[in-house]
Scaffold this motif. Structure first.
Motif, PDB file in Angstrom:
ATOM      1  N   ARG A   1     -12.798  -5.146  -9.411  1.00  0.00           N
ATOM      2  CA  ARG A   1     -11.983  -5.995  -8.531  1.00  0.00           C
ATOM      3  C   ARG A   1     -12.039  -5.541  -7.088  1.00  0.00           C
ATOM      4  NH1 ARG A   1      -6.224  -5.495 -11.140  1.00  0.00           N
ATOM      5  NH2 ARG A   1      -6.946  -3.331 -11.086  1.00  0.00           N
ATOM      6  N   ASN A   2     -12.137  -4.232  -6.885  1.00  0.00           N
ATOM      7  CA  ASN A   2     -12.160  -3.686  -5.528  1.00  0.00           C
ATOM      8  C   ASN A   2     -12.880  -2.352  -5.525  1.00  0.00           C
ATOM      9  OD1 ASN A   2     -10.167  -1.536  -6.153  1.00  0.00           O
ATOM     10  ND2 ASN A   2      -8.760  -3.273  -6.346  1.00  0.00           N
ATOM     11  N   LYS A   3     -13.059  -1.772  -4.352  1.00  0.00           N
ATOM     12  CA  LYS A   3     -13.850  -0.545  -4.238  1.00  0.00           C
ATOM     13  C   LYS A   3     -13.186   0.636  -4.942  1.00  0.00           C
ATOM     14  CE  LYS A   3     -11.961   0.788   0.306  1.00  0.00           C
ATOM     15  NZ  LYS A   3     -12.294   1.064   1.717  1.00  0.00           N
ATOM     16  N   HIS A   4     -11.857   0.685  -4.952  1.00  0.00           N
ATOM     17  CA  HIS A   4     -11.178   1.816  -5.575  1.00  0.00           C
ATOM     18  C   HIS A   4     -11.359   1.807  -7.097  1.00  0.00           C
ATOM     19  CE1 HIS A   4      -9.014   1.266  -1.709  1.00  0.00           C
ATOM     20  NE2 HIS A   4      -9.128   2.583  -1.670  1.00  0.00           N
ATOM     21  N   ASP A   5     -11.333   0.629  -7.687  1.00  0.00           N
ATOM     22  CA  ASP A   5     -11.501   0.518  -9.138  1.00  0.00           C
ATOM     23  C   ASP A   5     -12.865   1.019  -9.598  1.00  0.00           C
ATOM     24  OD1 ASP A   5      -9.026  -0.461  -9.684  1.00  0.00           O
ATOM     25  OD2 ASP A   5      -9.630  -2.562  -9.797  1.00  0.00           O
TER      26      ASP A   5
ATOM     27  N   ARG B   1      -5.773  12.825  -3.420  1.00  0.00           N
ATOM     28  CA  ARG B   1      -5.336  12.755  -2.022  1.00  0.00           C
ATOM     29  C   ARG B   1      -5.110  11.323  -1.550  1.00  0.00           C
ATOM     30  NH1 ARG B   1      -9.483  16.731  -1.042  1.00  0.00           N
ATOM     31  NH2 ARG B   1     -10.817  15.020  -0.342  1.00  0.00           N
ATOM     32  N   ASP B   2      -5.786  10.386  -2.178  1.00  0.00           N
ATOM     33  CA  ASP B   2      -5.753   8.991  -1.719  1.00  0.00           C
ATOM     34  C   ASP B   2      -4.833   8.162  -2.623  1.00  0.00           C
ATOM     35  OD1 ASP B   2      -7.321   6.822  -0.001  1.00  0.00           O
ATOM     36  OD2 ASP B   2      -7.121   6.059  -2.052  1.00  0.00           O
ATOM     37  N   PRO B   3      -3.807   7.513  -2.086  1.00  0.00           N
ATOM     38  CA  PRO B   3      -2.856   6.769  -2.932  1.00  0.00           C
ATOM     39  C   PRO B   3      -3.515   5.701  -3.815  1.00  0.00           C
ATOM     40  CG  PRO B   3      -1.966   7.031  -0.728  1.00  0.00           C
ATOM     41  CD  PRO B   3      -3.389   7.515  -0.676  1.00  0.00           C
ATOM     42  N   ALA B   4      -4.470   4.958  -3.267  1.00  0.00           N
ATOM     43  CA  ALA B   4      -5.104   3.898  -4.051  1.00  0.00           C
ATOM     44  C   ALA B   4      -5.948   4.476  -5.182  1.00  0.00           C
ATOM     45  CB  ALA B   4      -5.963   3.015  -3.145  1.00  0.00           C
ATOM     46  N   LEU B   5      -6.679   5.550  -4.901  1.00  0.00           N
ATOM     47  CA  LEU B   5      -7.469   6.184  -5.956  1.00  0.00           C
ATOM     48  C   LEU B   5      -6.573   6.879  -6.967  1.00  0.00           C
ATOM     49  CD1 LEU B   5     -10.554   7.779  -4.154  1.00  0.00           C
ATOM     50  CD2 LEU B   5     -10.447   5.672  -5.498  1.00  0.00           C
TER      51      LEU B   5
END
Length: 223
Positions: free
Chosen positions: A61-65, A126-130
């Motif tokens: 769906r997006n780069k983080h996924d 460190r990254d909220p989305a990840l």
């Protein structure tokens, strides 16, 4: 002797899709650890993976996924080993043995592979989305582990205890990996010896499962 029949081989199309997903995941992990998620676009991930952007969005769906498949590898390996556990193995013993095997450095494994795994976990935390992807992967792992434990424990096992055992097992793996990947933890942290995350994960499993009552052992009748 393990009498569990081998899992049916997946169709070629499914294997190709899985390989493509993993290739995209590796590309995303490399770029995220090199540049950071904010400085990386989906187009750049697709380009490094050698796929079209529309192919990227067909899988994610997006780069983080995109790093989800890599973050789930350890849990998937552990679940497969548990599913193949032979009859007569007490569940606590099966959990520890298969966890150690799932996280062991494979023959021919390299320090570089471990370094990449640790770098991805550090970036994810460190990254909220990840980090949200990491927690979602663990939640999905818990849901998939519960029926495996139910089959091993047998029909008389308490459903609540099975669910709790699955939660404890997945949390032990998650915390062990996070401790192993911490910036101030050397590769051999918590007695891992080889530099694999097996040591801290096993310690977490033993600590967290201390208050659980043993579930029913595996028997031939339960299979």
């Amino acid at each position: 002797m393990n009498t569990t029949p081998p899992s049916p081989r997946r169709p070629l199309t499914e294997r190709r899709k899985a390989a493509t997903r993993l290739e995209i995941a590796r590309a995303a992990a490399e770029l995220f650890t090199e540049r950071g998620p904010d400085a990386t676009s989906a187009e750049e991930i697709a380009d490094r993976a050698g796929v079209a952007l529309r192919t990227f969005y067909r899988y994610f769906r997006n780069k983080h996924d995109a790093v989800g498949p890599l973050l789930a590898v350890g849990a998937e390996r552990w679940r497969a080993l548990l599913a193949a556990t032979g009859p007569g193995t007490p569940l606590p013993e099966a959990l520890e043995r298969t966890l150690a095997e799932a996280l062991a450095v494979p023959v021919g494994g390299t320090a570089e592979g471990l370094r990449r795994t640790r770098a991805l976990l550090r970036t994810a935390l460190r990254d909220p989305a990840l980090r949200a992807v990491w927690y979602r992967v663990n939640q999905e792992s818990e849901e998939r582990l519960a029926p495996v434990l139910a089959r091993l424990a047998g029909p008389d096992a308490d459903p609540l205890e099975l669910r709790l055992a699955a939660a404890v097992a997945v949390d032990a793996l998650r915390i062990g990996l996070e401790v192993w990947a911490a910036p101030d933890a050397p590769p051999g942290a918590a007695g891992a010896g080889t530099g694999s995350p097996a040591g801290p994960a096993l310690r977490c499993l033993r600590e967290l499962s201390g208050g659980l009552r043993p579930l029913a052992p595996v028997t031939r009748a339960n299979r």
